[in-house]
Design a protein around this motif. Structure first.
Motif, PDB file in Angstrom:
ATOM      1  N   UNK A 159      17.453  56.624   6.788  1.00 27.83           N
ATOM      2  CA  UNK A 159      16.012  56.388   6.961  1.00 27.83           C
ATOM      3  C   UNK A 159      15.348  57.654   7.503  1.00 27.83           C
ATOM      4  N   UNK A 160      15.991  58.303   8.468  1.00 24.33           N
ATOM      5  CA  UNK A 160      15.415  59.550   8.986  1.00 24.33           C
ATOM      6  C   UNK A 160      15.321  60.613   7.889  1.00 24.33           C
ATOM      7  N   UNK A 161      16.270  60.596   6.970  1.00 27.97           N
ATOM      8  CA  UNK A 161      16.237  61.588   5.887  1.00 27.97           C
ATOM      9  C   UNK A 161      14.961  61.453   5.054  1.00 27.97           C
ATOM     10  N   UNK A 179       6.196  51.783   6.440  1.00 27.63           N
ATOM     11  CA  UNK A 179       7.104  52.367   5.442  1.00 27.63           C
ATOM     12  C   UNK A 179       8.523  52.487   6.002  1.00 27.63           C
ATOM     13  N   UNK A 180       8.603  52.895   7.265  1.00 29.79           N
ATOM     14  CA  UNK A 180       9.930  53.049   7.877  1.00 29.79           C
ATOM     15  C   UNK A 180      10.624  51.696   7.993  1.00 29.79           C
ATOM     16  N   UNK A 181       9.857  50.679   8.378  1.00 33.34           N
ATOM     17  CA  UNK A 181      10.450  49.334   8.532  1.00 33.34           C
ATOM     18  C   UNK A 181      11.044  48.875   7.202  1.00 33.34           C
ATOM     19  N   UNK A 182      10.306  49.128   6.118  1.00 33.18           N
ATOM     20  CA  UNK A 182      10.793  48.727   4.802  1.00 33.18           C
ATOM     21  C   UNK A 182      12.105  49.454   4.472  1.00 33.18           C
ATOM     22  N   UNK A 183      12.141  50.741   4.786  1.00 30.85           N
ATOM     23  CA  UNK A 183      13.361  51.511   4.478  1.00 30.85           C
ATOM     24  C   UNK A 183      14.529  51.113   5.367  1.00 30.85           C
ATOM     25  N   UNK A 184      14.226  50.736   6.594  1.00 27.11           N
ATOM     26  CA  UNK A 184      15.314  50.258   7.464  1.00 27.11           C
ATOM     27  C   UNK A 184      15.983  49.052   6.793  1.00 27.11           C
ATOM     28  N   UNK A 185      15.156  48.184   6.184  1.00 25.51           N
ATOM     29  CA  UNK A 185      15.702  46.961   5.569  1.00 25.51           C
ATOM     30  C   UNK A 185      16.513  47.240   4.305  1.00 25.51           C
ATOM     31  N   UNK A 186      16.412  48.480   3.751  1.00 26.81           N
ATOM     32  CA  UNK A 186      17.261  48.819   2.598  1.00 26.81           C
ATOM     33  C   UNK A 186      18.737  48.619   2.940  1.00 26.81           C
ATOM     34  N   UNK A 187      19.123  48.928   4.170  1.00 30.08           N
ATOM     35  CA  UNK A 187      20.548  48.820   4.515  1.00 30.08           C
ATOM     36  C   UNK A 187      20.762  48.279   5.933  1.00 30.08           C
ATOM     37  N   UNK A 188      19.806  47.459   6.404  1.00 32.30           N
ATOM     38  CA  UNK A 188      19.989  46.715   7.653  1.00 32.30           C
ATOM     39  C   UNK A 188      19.539  45.281   7.358  1.00 32.30           C
TER      40      UNK A 188
END
Ligand code: ZN
Ligand code: ZN
Ligand code: ZN
Length: 365
Positions: A159-161, A179-188
């Motif tokens: 996510x940081x990447x 946007x970050x929350x959505x990306x966190x959910x990609x693999x959490x």
């Protein structure tokens, strides 16, 4: 797995002279029986006697949830109906185990209403915090737990990447945060928190991501974490938008040195407070001691914040399997802040990091 954990809890209780452990909805309960109980006004309570069989008292309407969790494979599930007094049922179970006058360890975050009710109904019992028992189980992670922390670390690294794609002048902290929350959910499985602290907001370590528009020349502290297969991630990096504000590059290099030195201080036989001192002494020597306003780290596992606390005054000896954050920060009120955070695990011969993204300041253009 859980049967093993229940037995281990009983061993710790026996060693501490504890007669029964009482756990309400909490990470402790999840850890022992795998049940994610809702913190309701109706009592859910695991009664674990030092010897003998545990029982999980559950409000009747929650029984299906408790069964779905698989908790029934490890403990007897006992439903109580709306017209029963659950405290009386706990007392009855403790009497059966001969523990009603004994030492009772009660979960640290059980609601006061329940704890006071139990204390009134069990006047001859002695009380102690449940964490005294549970910390002995949760403080040293098993190889499976460490693998889960590494996987959560890799997930938050990813996510940081993606942050440089998201940080642009004119966007608000909240837009970036979503946007970050959505990306966190990609693999959490869950988002635990998203801190986007831009410009002067970066000087508040737990800033609530808000409506501020990010400007060119802002430093932005991004601290994000989620839960992946039951284990937490937690990682902070710092970004500059457009160009680096005055004085920030040097401050950041100082922080990199402090964080590196603290990570290098992590090894079996060292202490929690020595890790804190390793970071703090470098920041203080540069004249920023008063701007590092929090401890260096916190344990992490099935909770974001758990023991061990990496703080001055904690002489706890580090042992293999302990996992915690190393996150020194420097906060200049009215200007900006910076924090670098990695999760580390104590290994038999030193330390392993769970986060591997570069720690240098990233300039987003
Ligand atoms: Zn925190
Ligand atoms: Zn954090
Ligand atoms: Zn943290």
């Amino acid at each position: 797995m859980s049967d093993q954990r229940l037995r281990r809890a009983q061993q710790v209780m026996a060693a501490q002279g504890v007669d029964a452990l009482l756990l309400g909805p909490s990470a402790d309960l999840r850890y022992l029986v795998g049940y994610h109980a809702l913190p309701l006004e109706r009592l859910t309570l695991l009664v674990l006697p030092v010897a003998g069989e545990p029982v999980l008292l559950v409000p009747e309407l929650e029984v299906a949830r408790a069964q779905d969790s698989g908790a029934g494979d490890h403990v007897e599930l006992a439903a109580w109906s709306e017209i029963q007094d659950p405290i009386a049922l706990v007392v009855e179970r403790l009497q059966r185990a001969g523990a009603q006058r004994g030492k009772l360890a009660v979960q640290d975050r059980l609601w006061t209403a329940f704890t006071l009710g139990l204390q009134a109904a069990l006047p001859a019992a002695a009380w102690l915090p449940g964490s005294q028992v549970m910390r002995e189980l949760r403080l040293r992670k098993t190889p499976e737990e460490i693998a889960a922390l590494h996987a959560a670390g890799a997930a938050i690294d990813a996510v940081h990447a993606a942050v440089p794609e998201l940080l642009r002048p004119g966007r608000t902290e909240q837009q970036v945060g979503r946007d970050l929350a959505e990306r966190i959910l990609d693999d959490h499985d869950e988002v635990n928190f998203v801190i986007v602290a831009s410009g002067p907001n970066g000087a508040s370590p737990h800033h609530e991501t808000g409506p501020r528009r990010i400007e060119a020349g802002d430093a932005v502290v991004i601290d994000i974490g989620g839960t992946r297969q039951g284990y937490c991630s937690d990682m902070t990096r710092n970004y500059a938008v457009g160009h680096v504000p005055e004085g920030y590059a040097a401050l950041h290099r100082l922080l990199e040195r402090a964080q590196q030195s603290a990570v290098e201080a992590v090894t079996p036989g060292s202490s929690a407070e020595a890790v804190d001192a390793a970071a703090r002494s470098i920041i203080a020597a540069a004249g920023h001691g008063a701007h590092f306003v929090h401890r260096t780290g916190h344990g992490i596992g099935i909770e974001e914040h758990e023991e061990p606390w990496i703080v001055e005054g904690n002489p706890l000896e580090l042992e293999p399997g302990m996992a915690f954050s190393v996150e020194p920060g420097i906060y200049l009120p009215g200007r900006y802040g910076a924090r670098i955070e990695d999760i580390v695990v104590v290994t038999p011969d030193g330390v392993a990091r769970c986060n591997h993204r570069p720690r240098e300041l990233v300039v987003c253009t």
